[in-house]
Design a protein around this motif. Structure first.
Motif, short mmCIF file in Angstrom:
data_model
loop_
_atom_site.label_atom_id
_atom_site.label_comp_id
_atom_site.label_asym_id
_atom_site.label_seq_id
_atom_site.Cartn_x
_atom_site.Cartn_y
_atom_site.Cartn_z
N PRO A 120 17.55 -30.27 0.35
CA PRO A 120 16.49 -30.94 -0.12
C PRO A 120 15.20 -30.54 0.67
CG PRO A 120 18.66 -32.12 0.11
CD PRO A 120 18.97 -30.73 0.40
N ALA A 121 14.08 -30.97 -0.06
CA ALA A 121 12.92 -30.92 0.93
C ALA A 121 12.91 -31.98 2.03
CB ALA A 121 11.70 -31.06 0.04
N GLY A 122 12.40 -31.68 3.05
CA GLY A 122 12.28 -32.55 4.23
C GLY A 122 13.61 -32.55 5.08
N THR A 123 14.63 -31.79 4.87
CA THR A 123 15.73 -31.66 5.64
C THR A 123 15.36 -30.96 6.99
OG1 THR A 123 17.26 -31.31 3.57
CG2 THR A 123 18.20 -30.57 5.73
N ARG A 124 16.09 -31.74 7.91
CA ARG A 124 15.83 -31.41 9.36
C ARG A 124 17.07 -30.87 10.10
NH1 ARG A 124 11.87 -29.96 8.13
NH2 ARG A 124 9.71 -30.85 8.30
N ARG A 125 17.93 -31.49 9.98
CA ARG A 125 19.42 -31.08 10.69
C ARG A 125 20.26 -31.20 9.58
NH1 ARG A 125 20.95 -32.51 16.76
NH2 ARG A 125 18.89 -31.53 16.95
N VAL A 126 21.14 -30.00 9.79
CA VAL A 126 22.23 -29.98 8.72
C VAL A 126 23.47 -29.47 9.44
CG1 VAL A 126 22.94 -28.43 6.72
CG2 VAL A 126 20.36 -28.99 7.10
N LEU A 127 24.51 -30.15 9.08
CA LEU A 127 26.00 -29.79 9.41
C LEU A 127 26.40 -28.55 8.45
CD1 LEU A 127 28.53 -30.02 11.27
CD2 LEU A 127 29.34 -31.55 9.05
N ALA A 128 26.91 -27.37 9.22
CA ALA A 128 26.95 -26.28 8.27
C ALA A 128 28.40 -25.78 8.76
CB ALA A 128 26.04 -25.17 8.50
N THR A 129 29.10 -25.46 7.67
CA THR A 129 30.54 -24.73 7.65
C THR A 129 30.36 -23.42 7.03
OG1 THR A 129 31.49 -25.79 5.83
CG2 THR A 129 31.60 -27.03 7.91
N VAL A 130 30.14 -22.15 7.84
CA VAL A 130 29.90 -20.90 7.19
C VAL A 130 30.71 -20.04 8.14
CG1 VAL A 130 27.72 -21.73 6.29
CG2 VAL A 130 27.89 -20.55 8.57
N GLY A 131 30.57 -18.82 7.74
CA GLY A 131 31.40 -17.81 8.48
C GLY A 131 30.44 -17.10 9.56
N ARG A 132 31.16 -16.45 10.71
CA ARG A 132 30.23 -16.01 11.66
C ARG A 132 29.31 -15.17 11.19
NH1 ARG A 132 32.74 -16.26 16.97
NH2 ARG A 132 34.64 -17.66 16.87
N ARG A 133 29.59 -14.17 10.16
CA ARG A 133 28.59 -13.38 9.59
C ARG A 133 27.47 -13.94 8.93
NH1 ARG A 133 33.66 -10.66 8.89
NH2 ARG A 133 33.87 -8.96 10.34
N ASP A 134 27.57 -15.27 8.70
CA ASP A 134 26.52 -15.90 7.93
C ASP A 134 25.61 -16.82 8.83
OD1 ASP A 134 27.45 -15.33 5.27
OD2 ASP A 134 29.02 -16.81 5.47
N LEU A 135 25.62 -16.48 10.08
CA LEU A 135 24.85 -17.28 10.99
C LEU A 135 23.52 -16.97 10.85
CD1 LEU A 135 27.14 -17.83 13.99
CD2 LEU A 135 26.42 -19.36 12.37
N VAL A 136 23.20 -15.28 10.83
CA VAL A 136 21.97 -14.86 10.89
C VAL A 136 20.91 -15.27 9.55
CG1 VAL A 136 22.91 -12.70 9.32
CG2 VAL A 136 20.86 -12.48 10.81
N ARG A 137 21.94 -15.76 8.50
CA ARG A 137 21.25 -16.32 7.46
C ARG A 137 20.57 -17.54 7.93
NH1 ARG A 137 25.54 -12.94 6.18
NH2 ARG A 137 24.91 -11.46 4.15
#
Length: 256
Positions: A120-137
């Motif tokens: 969403p527009a205005g998002t500032r801090r996100v909890l992410a559960t992704v793989g290690r290879r996705d961190l660059v994204r």
């Protein structure tokens, strides 16, 4: 047994209880696993098709159970290819998906890139559960800051990603307190399923936070199902293999 997951532990316990076969475990890396496989371990076999195929043939492995993480597609593809090369049957254990939450549907996407783009527009801090290879994204999404929670620190860690030691809780109140303390205003998560991760979805509903959820990839073709269905499949397979061996032995005895 490919895994280190709770589903792998369930199948292993069932094998031992029914005395169907002796499981041999395999882990993709030497990092600690939530549910370490039993017995001797192959460590670091992260999709090495030829190596795994040789191991299956050399050790006369009767079947492969792929109980790896739902998003570990490189491992799943490598295991499927190795089994084809070695002529070994394989079963993919699938974790039950999370049930949909009434009144708080997640926005479903097919990739991390799409999920980042649709925050969403205005998002500032996100909890992410992704793989290690996705961190660059995630690094490409600055100035949005991402929080990841894991028992070990990934490396390298992008400058807009904060790592916190820990594991998810199945308690909504605990997860809500965690999200509130960190000022999380959205979730970007993979649909991994399992009881341990469902708490954050319940917490997001309590806090009215938007959730962007990455769909599971489609596993390689072949038999797949629950741990119980896997055990039934193994029982039939091993019974057939035993019957075939007995028939061969009988024929050899009749024709010395």
């Amino acid at each position: 047994m490919l895994g280190g997951t709770p589903e792998a532990a369930t199948v292993t316990a069932g094998l031992r209880a029914r005395r169907l076969a002796q499981p041999v475990g395999s882990l993709p890396s030497p990092e600690p696993a939530p549910a370490p496989p039993p017995g001797p371990l192959l460590v670091g076999d992260d999709g090495g098709t030829q190596r795994l195929a040789r191991y299956l043939a050399l050790h006369h492995i009767a079947a492969v159970v792929d109980a790896t993480h739902p998003f570990a597609m490189r491992l799943a593809a490598g295991a499927a290819a190795a089994c084809r090369l070695a002529g070994v049957p394989r079963f993919k254990v699938e974790r039950a998906p999370w049930p949909p939450l009434a009144g708080a549907p997640a926005l479903e996407v097919d990739s991390v890139e799409e999920g980042v783009r649709l925050l969403p527009a205005g998002t500032r801090r996100v909890l992410a559960t992704v793989g290690r290879r996705d961190l660059v994204r995630l690094a490409r999404a600055a100035p949005v800051r991402f929080v990841i929670r894991a028992p070990d620190r990934p490396s390298p860690l992008p400058c807009n990603v904060l790592w916190l030691w820990g594991q998810p809780s199945c308690e909504a109140a605990v997860e809500a307190a965690f999200l509130g303390t960190l000022g999380i205003d959205a979730l970007l998560i993979r649909e991994t399923g399992g009881a341990a991760g469902f708490g954050k979805l319940l917490a997001a509903r309590l806090l009215a936070l938007p959730v962007v959820m990455i769909r599971r990839p489609t596993p390689p073709a072949g038999p797949r199902g629950t741990p119980a269905e896997c055990l039934a499949w193994l029982g039939r397979l091993l019974e057939e293999q035993d019957g075939h061996e007995q028939a061969l032995l009988h024929g050899w005895n009749m024709n010395p």
